[in-house]
Scaffold this motif. Structure first.
Motif, short mmCIF file in Angstrom:
data_model
loop_
_atom_site.label_atom_id
_atom_site.label_comp_id
_atom_site.label_asym_id
_atom_site.label_seq_id
_atom_site.Cartn_x
_atom_site.Cartn_y
_atom_site.Cartn_z
N MET A 1 0.82 -1.22 0.00
CA MET A 1 0.00 0.00 0.00
C MET A 1 0.85 1.26 0.00
SD MET A 1 -3.14 1.25 0.06
CE MET A 1 -4.44 0.34 0.90
N LEU B 1 0.64 4.13 -2.94
CA LEU B 1 0.31 5.53 -2.66
C LEU B 1 1.46 6.45 -3.08
CD1 LEU B 1 -1.39 5.17 0.86
CD2 LEU B 1 -2.50 5.53 -1.36
N MET C 1 1.44 6.82 -6.81
CA MET C 1 0.28 7.63 -7.19
C MET C 1 0.60 9.11 -6.98
SD MET C 1 -3.00 7.60 -8.12
CE MET C 1 -4.22 8.93 -8.14
N MET D 1 -6.44 -1.58 -3.71
CA MET D 1 -6.35 -0.93 -2.41
C MET D 1 -7.39 -1.49 -1.44
SD MET D 1 -5.73 2.94 -3.82
CE MET D 1 -5.29 3.77 -2.30
N LEU D 2 -8.55 -1.83 -1.97
CA LEU D 2 -9.65 -2.28 -1.10
C LEU D 2 -9.55 -3.76 -0.74
CD1 LEU D 2 -12.63 -0.43 -2.78
CD2 LEU D 2 -11.75 -0.03 -0.48
#
Ligand code: SF4
Ligand code: SF4
Lengths: 242, 242
Positions: A203, A207, A210, A234-235
């Protein structure tokens, strides 16, 4: 009606579309088996490598639509056709059947094969593969895909970006098609091993890439781009079937 | 041209829009000061509470546009007008000036005040506040906002959902406006304290509520909804100015 059989890897949902133009919208996924590419970072090897061919079920369009209707409770929604490369499969009859029942269809492909039934899709996402994939783009084929989709299909571009070379490639793709929306997606360095159901993801790394990509795009004043992460990763991590 | 002054809390960007219909698109934010609501979970108290009034700078439309042009490098993009409740401010002249230079404008408001200049927006996001906010919706005012935007503005609904009561409210709102797209956004239980720049967020909780909401929507077969998290909160926490 006699239809060719479609090789199906998995049908699941409804869940939300986690990427690109339809992000956040409820959908049922139909993932077909087989791909003419072998991207280094492919995250759906179970739908690519013929070692998994035994898991791919040859199905008629009628059988697939029945499964979609069971999952959706018979209430029409957007069906997402993915792979592998779904353009390999004979999906025209499924699209026609489904549209007759009110379903809509979106398809994502790398753009290496154009089919006349692209014009009966609601949304066509062309995701040509950047240098980090190890694949070479056939620009002529990509142009044929755009052409095949025609004016009644919403055609968009999506490019996965891991590094500067990929970013330069994305800019090139977008410049070739100024009329098409272009979605940039930071690459995921932690694709699942096909034989596990490991859901762990990096994660922090996702991020970070991104944020880098947002920064890159805004510094370049490339305001026509849209930058979106893989929301489903991500989920739900790399779990299959959600 | 003599324009009324606009009370500005902050102007920042370009960054990406982190929520709703324009998620992922590069934008410059103009956040105005002042709000007629006091939601329990407001995450922009610094743009609401008159205790921060000293930080709000009265600016002419010309001065605001100049600042937008500096940030965007003079290259037109989407400007996001937010607050507080930006509908309180006299934004019509800014919109006209900016459009003359090629900029586009999106505005988000709770829908408690309708303005004739809504019709000159490109995108109007109406985000009526659910029960958990502690606010009551004036349905007549909301209808006036939809009416004021008219046919040339893309009007969408966005509802923050913390719990079942909020979810029921969201369904009610969507049913009142079947012609408008409805975006659902899981609530963030960790709004920043206005006086700190604390960027810590409850990522686990955000992801959990997002999964719950996806599940809720798909179980209900509410396929017209779009479910999206607050991307900027996931990327930058509760930091201001990014
Ligand atoms: S084109 Fe897609 S499915 Fe095929 S190998 Fe590349 S990433 Fe995998
Ligand atoms: S309407 Fe928006 S800005 Fe106003 S108090 Fe509620 S959350 Fe805060």
């Amino acid at each position: 009606m006699t239809s060719e059989l479609i090789r199906v890897n998995e049908i699941f949902g409804p869940t939300i579309q986690g990427e690109g133009a339809l992000i956040g919208q409820p959908t049922v996924f139909v993932r077909t088996g087989g791909c003419d590419y072998r991207c280094t970072w492919c995250d759906t090897l179970h739908a690519v490598d013929s070692a998994y061919r035994d898991e791919w079920c040859p199905m008629t369009p009628e059988a697939i639509l029945m499964q979609i209707e069971i999952l959706s409770g018979g209430r029409p929604l957007m069906v997402s056709l993915s792979g592998g490369n779904p353009a390999i499969q004979p999906l025209g009859d499924l699209i026609d059947l489904g549209r007759g029942e009110g379903y809509r269809f979106a398809l994502e492909t790398q753009g290496s094969l154009a089919k006349d039934w692209f014009s009966r899709l609601d949304v066509l996402t062309l995701s040509p593969k950047p240098p980090s994939s190890g694949m070479a783009t056939d620009w002529q084929k990509l142009a044929e895909c755009v052409e095949a989709a025609g004016p009644d299909t919403q055609t968009v571009l999506k490019v996965v970006v891991f590094d500067e070379a990929d970013y330069a490639y994305a800019r090139d793709v977008a410049e070739r098609y100024p009329g098409l929306s272009c979605y940039l997606q930071p690459g995921n360095h932690t694709p699942p091993q096909a034989e596990t159901s490991d859901s762990s993801i990096d994660m922090t790394g996702i991020l970070e890439r991104m944020r880098w990509l947002v920064d890159r795009v805004t510094k370049d004043q490339w305001y026509a781009a849209t930058v979106l992460p893989q929301l489903h990763t991500m989920l739900w991590g790399n779990l299959r079937g959600v």
